[in-house]
Design an enzyme around this catalytic site. Structure first.
Site, PDB file in Angstrom:
ATOM      1  N   HIS A  14      -1.328  -9.036 -16.444  1.00 23.94           N
ATOM      2  CA  HIS A  14      -1.539 -10.014 -15.365  1.00 23.94           C
ATOM      3  C   HIS A  14      -2.892  -9.737 -14.731  1.00 23.94           C
ATOM      4  O   HIS A  14      -3.014  -8.919 -13.832  1.00 23.94           O
ATOM      5  CB  HIS A  14      -0.393  -9.904 -14.353  1.00 23.94           C
ATOM      6  CG  HIS A  14      -0.429 -10.933 -13.267  1.00 23.94           C
ATOM      7  ND1 HIS A  14       0.707 -11.347 -12.589  1.00 23.94           N
ATOM      8  CD2 HIS A  14      -1.446 -11.634 -12.715  1.00 23.94           C
ATOM      9  CE1 HIS A  14       0.381 -12.250 -11.681  1.00 23.94           C
ATOM     10  NE2 HIS A  14      -0.928 -12.435 -11.712  1.00 23.94           N
ATOM     11  N   HIS A  16      -6.539 -11.953 -13.826  1.00 24.85           N
ATOM     12  CA  HIS A  16      -7.369 -13.169 -13.849  1.00 24.85           C
ATOM     13  C   HIS A  16      -8.806 -12.743 -14.032  1.00 24.85           C
ATOM     14  O   HIS A  16      -9.346 -12.026 -13.187  1.00 24.85           O
ATOM     15  CB  HIS A  16      -7.212 -13.933 -12.535  1.00 24.85           C
ATOM     16  CG  HIS A  16      -5.798 -14.308 -12.222  1.00 24.85           C
ATOM     17  ND1 HIS A  16      -5.268 -15.548 -12.523  1.00 24.85           N
ATOM     18  CD2 HIS A  16      -4.780 -13.593 -11.670  1.00 24.85           C
ATOM     19  CE1 HIS A  16      -3.990 -15.578 -12.149  1.00 24.85           C
ATOM     20  NE2 HIS A  16      -3.671 -14.403 -11.629  1.00 24.85           N
ATOM     21  N   HIS A 194       3.250 -18.008 -12.802  1.00 31.21           N
ATOM     22  CA  HIS A 194       3.406 -17.345 -11.508  1.00 31.21           C
ATOM     23  C   HIS A 194       4.605 -17.992 -10.803  1.00 31.21           C
ATOM     24  O   HIS A 194       4.686 -19.224 -10.725  1.00 31.21           O
ATOM     25  CB  HIS A 194       2.167 -17.558 -10.635  1.00 31.21           C
ATOM     26  CG  HIS A 194       0.977 -16.728 -11.024  1.00 31.21           C
ATOM     27  ND1 HIS A 194       0.494 -16.666 -12.298  1.00 31.21           N
ATOM     28  CD2 HIS A 194       0.161 -15.930 -10.275  1.00 31.21           C
ATOM     29  CE1 HIS A 194      -0.560 -15.856 -12.319  1.00 31.21           C
ATOM     30  NE2 HIS A 194      -0.787 -15.397 -11.114  1.00 31.21           N
ATOM     31  N   GLU A 197       6.036 -15.326  -5.935  1.00 31.31           N
ATOM     32  CA  GLU A 197       5.012 -14.483  -5.300  1.00 31.31           C
ATOM     33  C   GLU A 197       5.097 -14.788  -3.802  1.00 31.31           C
ATOM     34  O   GLU A 197       5.620 -13.994  -3.024  1.00 31.31           O
ATOM     35  CB  GLU A 197       3.616 -14.812  -5.852  1.00 31.31           C
ATOM     36  CG  GLU A 197       2.485 -14.021  -5.199  1.00 31.31           C
ATOM     37  CD  GLU A 197       1.082 -14.467  -5.615  1.00 31.31           C
ATOM     38  OE1 GLU A 197       0.925 -15.589  -6.134  1.00 31.31           O
ATOM     39  OE2 GLU A 197       0.132 -13.684  -5.387  1.00 31.31           O
ATOM     40  N   ASP A 275      -4.043  -8.044 -11.270  1.00 28.01           N
ATOM     41  CA  ASP A 275      -4.205  -9.411 -10.742  1.00 28.01           C
ATOM     42  C   ASP A 275      -5.674  -9.811 -10.571  1.00 28.01           C
ATOM     43  O   ASP A 275      -6.242 -10.443 -11.460  1.00 28.01           O
ATOM     44  CB  ASP A 275      -3.428  -9.557  -9.423  1.00 28.01           C
ATOM     45  CG  ASP A 275      -2.965 -10.978  -9.153  1.00 28.01           C
ATOM     46  OD1 ASP A 275      -3.161 -11.846 -10.013  1.00 28.01           O
ATOM     47  OD2 ASP A 275      -2.385 -11.225  -8.071  1.00 28.01           O
ATOM     48  N   ASP A 276      -6.251  -9.491  -9.428  1.00 21.90           N
ATOM     49  CA  ASP A 276      -7.660  -9.834  -9.147  1.00 21.90           C
ATOM     50  C   ASP A 276      -8.344  -8.597  -8.561  1.00 21.90           C
ATOM     51  O   ASP A 276      -8.606  -8.526  -7.357  1.00 21.90           O
ATOM     52  CB  ASP A 276      -7.725 -10.989  -8.138  1.00 21.90           C
ATOM     53  CG  ASP A 276      -6.994 -12.219  -8.633  1.00 21.90           C
ATOM     54  OD1 ASP A 276      -7.565 -12.954  -9.456  1.00 21.90           O
ATOM     55  OD2 ASP A 276      -5.830 -12.417  -8.218  1.00 21.90           O
TER      56      ASP A 276
HETATM   57  N1  HPA Z   1      -1.495 -16.051  -7.393  1.00 20.61           N
HETATM   58  C1  HPA Z   1      -1.761 -17.328  -7.620  1.00 20.61           C
HETATM   59  N2  HPA Z   1      -2.905 -17.722  -8.136  1.00 20.61           N
HETATM   60  C2  HPA Z   1      -3.828 -16.813  -8.445  1.00 20.61           C
HETATM   61  C3  HPA Z   1      -3.609 -15.488  -8.207  1.00 20.61           C
HETATM   62  C4  HPA Z   1      -2.370 -15.076  -7.677  1.00 20.61           C
HETATM   63  O1  HPA Z   1      -2.063 -13.887  -7.450  1.00 20.61           O
HETATM   64  N3  HPA Z   1      -4.742 -14.848  -8.612  1.00 20.61           N
HETATM   65  C5  HPA Z   1      -5.597 -15.771  -9.086  1.00 20.61           C
HETATM   66  N4  HPA Z   1      -5.046 -16.979  -8.958  1.00 20.61           N
HETATM   67 ZN    ZN Z   2      -2.040 -13.730 -10.553  1.00 19.54          ZN
END
Ligand code: HPA
Ligand code: ZN
Length: 335
Positions: A14, A16, A194, A197, A275-276
């Site tokens: 996971h 991006h 997703h 969350e 994630d990011d």
């Molecule tokens: N959630 C939703 N969209 C996203 C995320 C996330 O954690 N990271 C990049 N786009």
């Molecule tokens: Zn994500």
């Protein structure tokens, strides 16, 4: 334990790629491409990374993508991430990209995918890191835009293994993309999304019921629903959990309140991911360390996250067997 975690073979599921844009590269690309950003220094950029929810992050994340223009930019972004993977002993990674974040700005789909793909190929040959590429639809855009994006992906089916769903969860349900996902499945793509969350456990139910998912991205709100947890366990539906992301976006107030270790101990196929990482303060090792600091685990439990990730990954059974042997040897040798 720090050394054990640092050298542990890891798999990321996971991530991006646009979320790996470090402030240094953002400024370099803004100069190279003559694109204005609202920021004048690294410190100003880092100061802006104080988020109070998912949307406040997404606004900054999409702004950041504006500096990505040419194939070389997408290559450089991806290559920088892979070098960082090497440091953390990430041996396999399944990378998300958001084509619509770029095509909406007039950048061609081919530019984006070719730049990322070239770096992934180089990562395989020069760094020994295997990878897959997953194309996400932005759920705040409409169904038609997703269909157009799926059509653009046809020329790149050899490079893309799955489709996913990201961006604003609340107000943009899985049902909005049911038809697009059906077509993607018919074309041979695997699917992830997703869910759970920021949105509730019901969103996870709906995504599982409608989108034929191989795994759920985040999914941490499953704890609200004992029946759902039971389903995740019995059907071995993996969750790609992103601990530092969840704290930064205030899904949990602090790591001590995060449910990932409780889910692991209940037998859910949970994995740790970044994630990011450029926005959330840490790559893979940082995420493992943060979880272990708040919830001390033994080595077998820590390694279980990678065993789960092997199982949840999109690699062949042969490759899964090979990585399982590598990981088991690492665990046996370090017990
Ligand atoms: N959630 C939703 N969209 C996203 C995320 C996330 O954690 N990271 C990049 N786009
Ligand atoms: Zn994500």
């Amino acid at each position: 334990m720090k050394e054990f975690i640092q050298s542990l073979p890891k798999i990321e599921l996971h991530l991006h790629i646009e979320g790996t844009l470090e402030p240094e590269l953002m400024l370099e690309l803004s100069k190279r491409n003559n694109v204005q950003t609202p920021f004048n220094s690294i410190a100003e950029i880092r100061d802006a990374y104080n988020f109070h929810n998912l949307q406040s992050f997404l606004d900054i994340y999409f702004q950041g993508t504006d500096v990505l223009i040419n194939e070389q930019d997408f290559f450089d972004l991806t290559w920088a991430y892979l070098l960082r993977c090497k440091e953390d002993n990430v041996v396999h990674t399944e990378v998300f990209f958001d084509p619509q974040a770029h095509t909406e700005r007039g950048i061609s789909f081919d530019t984006v995918v070719n730049g990322i793909h070239q770096a992934l190929v180089k990562g395989r040959t020069e760094l020994g890191i295997s990878s897959k590429l997953i194309m996400c639809f932005l759920r705040h855009l409409d169904e038609q835009s997703a269909f157009i994006t799926l059509a653009q992906a046809q020329a790149h089916k050899d490079k893309i293994i799955a489709v996913g769903l990201d961006s604003t969860e609340i107000g943009h349900p899985a049902s909005k993309f049911e038809r697009v996902f059906k077509q993607a499945l018919e074309q041979g793509f695997l699917t992830v999304a997703h869910a759970g969350e920021e949105g509730s456990a019901d969103n996870i139910h709906q995504a599982l019921a409608l989108l034929k998912l191989s795994r759920v991205d985040h999914g941490v709100r499953c704890s609200e629903d004992a029946g759902l947890i039971e389903q995740l366990i019995t059907e071995r539906i993996p969750l790609t959990v992103c601990p530092l992301s969840n704290i930064k976006l205030k899904i949990f107030a602090c790591m001590a309140q995060h449910n990932i270790v409780a889910l692991l101990r209940q037998g859910v196929c949970v994995t740790i991911n970044s994630d990011d990482p450029a926005y959330f303060g840490g790559y893979m090792t940082d995420n493992f360390l943060a979880v272990n600091q708040a919830h001390p685990m033994n080595k077998t439990e820590i390694a279980q996250f990678t065993f789960n990730a092997i199982e949840a990954s999109f690699i062949s059974q042969n490759e899964k067997n090979r990585l399982t042997t590598v990981l088991q040897s690492y665990l046996d040798f370090n017990q």
